[in-house]
Design a protein around this motif. Structure first.
Motif, PDB file in Angstrom:
ATOM      1  N   ARG A 103       0.659  -1.027  -0.295  1.00 18.53           N
ATOM      2  CA  ARG A 103       0.112   0.347  -0.338  1.00 18.53           C
ATOM      3  C   ARG A 103       0.585   1.118  -0.227  1.00 18.53           C
ATOM      4  N   HIS A 104       2.323   1.759   0.575  1.00 17.88           N
ATOM      5  CA  HIS A 104       2.892   2.443   0.374  1.00 17.88           C
ATOM      6  C   HIS A 104       4.503   1.653   0.155  1.00 17.88           C
ATOM      7  N   ARG A 106       8.559   3.732   0.654  1.00 17.58           N
ATOM      8  CA  ARG A 106       9.696   4.553   0.169  1.00 17.58           C
ATOM      9  C   ARG A 106      10.622   4.240  -0.173  1.00 17.58           C
ATOM     10  N   ARG A 116       5.874   6.670 -11.292  1.00 19.04           N
ATOM     11  CA  ARG A 116       5.041   7.202 -10.769  1.00 19.04           C
ATOM     12  C   ARG A 116       3.369   7.023 -12.056  1.00 19.04           C
ATOM     13  N   LEU A 119       3.076   3.112  -9.416  1.00 16.15           N
ATOM     14  CA  LEU A 119       2.463   3.527  -8.624  1.00 16.15           C
ATOM     15  C   LEU A 119       0.663   4.141  -8.086  1.00 16.15           C
ATOM     16  N   MET A 120       0.413   4.648  -9.336  1.00 15.96           N
ATOM     17  CA  MET A 120      -0.998   5.497  -9.706  1.00 15.96           C
ATOM     18  C   MET A 120      -1.686   4.218 -10.235  1.00 15.96           C
ATOM     19  N   GLY A 123      -2.416   2.205  -6.927  1.00 17.39           N
ATOM     20  CA  GLY A 123      -2.924   2.792  -6.281  1.00 17.39           C
ATOM     21  C   GLY A 123      -2.172   2.271  -4.896  1.00 17.39           C
ATOM     22  N   THR A 125       0.744   4.678  -2.679  1.00 15.52           N
ATOM     23  CA  THR A 125       0.895   5.403  -1.996  1.00 15.52           C
ATOM     24  C   THR A 125       3.358   5.624  -1.771  1.00 15.52           C
ATOM     25  N   SER A 126       3.281   7.325  -1.453  1.00 20.78           N
ATOM     26  CA  SER A 126       5.203   6.879  -1.424  1.00 20.78           C
ATOM     27  C   SER A 126       5.280   7.883  -0.028  1.00 20.78           C
ATOM     28  N   GLU A 127       6.459   7.732   0.096  1.00 19.95           N
ATOM     29  CA  GLU A 127       7.046   8.832   0.609  1.00 19.95           C
ATOM     30  C   GLU A 127       8.945   8.968   0.427  1.00 19.95           C
ATOM     31  N   GLU A 147       4.183  -2.428   3.354  1.00 20.02           N
ATOM     32  CA  GLU A 147       5.448  -1.103   2.997  1.00 20.02           C
ATOM     33  C   GLU A 147       6.063  -2.079   1.946  1.00 20.02           C
TER      34      GLU A 147
END
Length: 284
Positions: A103-104, A106, A116, A119-120, A123, A125-127, A147
């Motif tokens: 889901r996420h 790094r 990008r 990831l889109m 679905g 998310t990233s940091e 993660e």
């Protein structure tokens, strides 16, 4: 080969970074020496903690690497080889995790926009993280089950992570050029196709740069890179960094450098080295 005879290569980043991948490609038997900063890489060689330095200089997507052109002339070291690393991005997670679990993620700030689209579509998310390979190391030590990390597949192998998807970058040509550097210059002709890199400062006379470059055109010497940068905090003290095809002993190159020297206050050859076979395949 014994450990005592193995060269040590310093690079910026954690084990598994793309710089580490460049080291593995160029000198697979060498001992990697990770460093926190580019300055730290050069310091490791100067202080005897490493024998060679691997530094990134430019990327086909993002251009030149900040500060490198300033550091090279001041380093006291010389280029002995170049290496190209195709930036392939892998999504990795702890063993037993599936792509649907993620889901996420790094990754380094520069790496995230390059994946990008993937990831889109999923679905995710990233940091940003300070270092992608470092993020892989942290994930291997523990973290949320949903993660993942975006990094080189080398990082997954080193840190015991599982690659869930590879080659997820948006662009299929993203490549970083690295320079392998050593304390002593080697000007021997080690390949049919050679490169010469040098820095120079033109004299303060009208059209000095135009006249200095004329020798390369009239002698048919291909200049693959020419970049300027200021030195000493002065707007007038501009130095130039250049890559050309050929060896200084080639008659056309020798004549071009002699003409260049006439119009310069300073001319220093940073390296004479074989052209990497991958150079011909890099989009220009």
């Amino acid at each position: 080969m014994t450990a005592a005879s193995q060269p040590r290569i310093a690079f910026q980043g954690a084990l598994g970074a793309y710089s580490h991948e460049a080291c593995l490609n160029a000198r697979p038997d060498a001992i990697p020496v990770p460093c926190t900063t580019f300055e730290g890489v050069l310091r490791a060689v100067r202080e005897g903690d490493a024998d060679l330095a691997m530094l990134p200089v430019e990327n086909t997507t993002y251009g030149r690497v900040a500060d490198i052109h300033r550091l090279l002339p001041e380093s006291g070291m010389h280029i002995i080889a170049e290496a190209f690393v195709r930036v392939r991005i892998a999504l990795m997670a702890r063993p037993g995790t599936t792509l649907d679990d993620i889901r996420h993620v790094r990754a380094h700030l520069v790496l995230l926009p390059q994946a990008r689209r993937f990831l889109m579509e999923h679905g995710i998310t990233s940091e940003p993280a300070a270092d992608s390979a470092g993020a892989a190391e942290e994930l291997a030590a523990g973290g949320p089950p949903h993660e993942g990390v975006l990094a080189s597949s080398v990082a997954a192998k080193i840190h015991g992570l599982e690659v869930l998807a590879d080659g997820i970058e948006d662009l299929d040509h993203n490549t970083t050029r690295f320079l392998l550097m050593a304390p002593d210059i080697d000007t021997t002709r080690r390949s049919e196709k050679m490169m010469t890199t040098f820095v120079f400062e033109v004299r303060n006379i009208p059209a000095a740069l135009y006249k200095a470059m004329g020798g390369f055109a009239t002698n048919g010497v291909n200049m693959t890179k020419l970049e300027s940068y200021m030195v000493g905090g002065s707007f007038t003290a501009t130095q130039f960094y250049a890559d050309i095809e050929g060896h200084p002993e080639d008659p056309p190159v020798r004549r071009a450098l002699e003409e260049l020297e006439y119009f310069t206050n300073m001319l220093e050859i940073l390296g004479v080295y074989p052209a990497d076979p991958d150079r011909a395949g890099i989009p220009g």
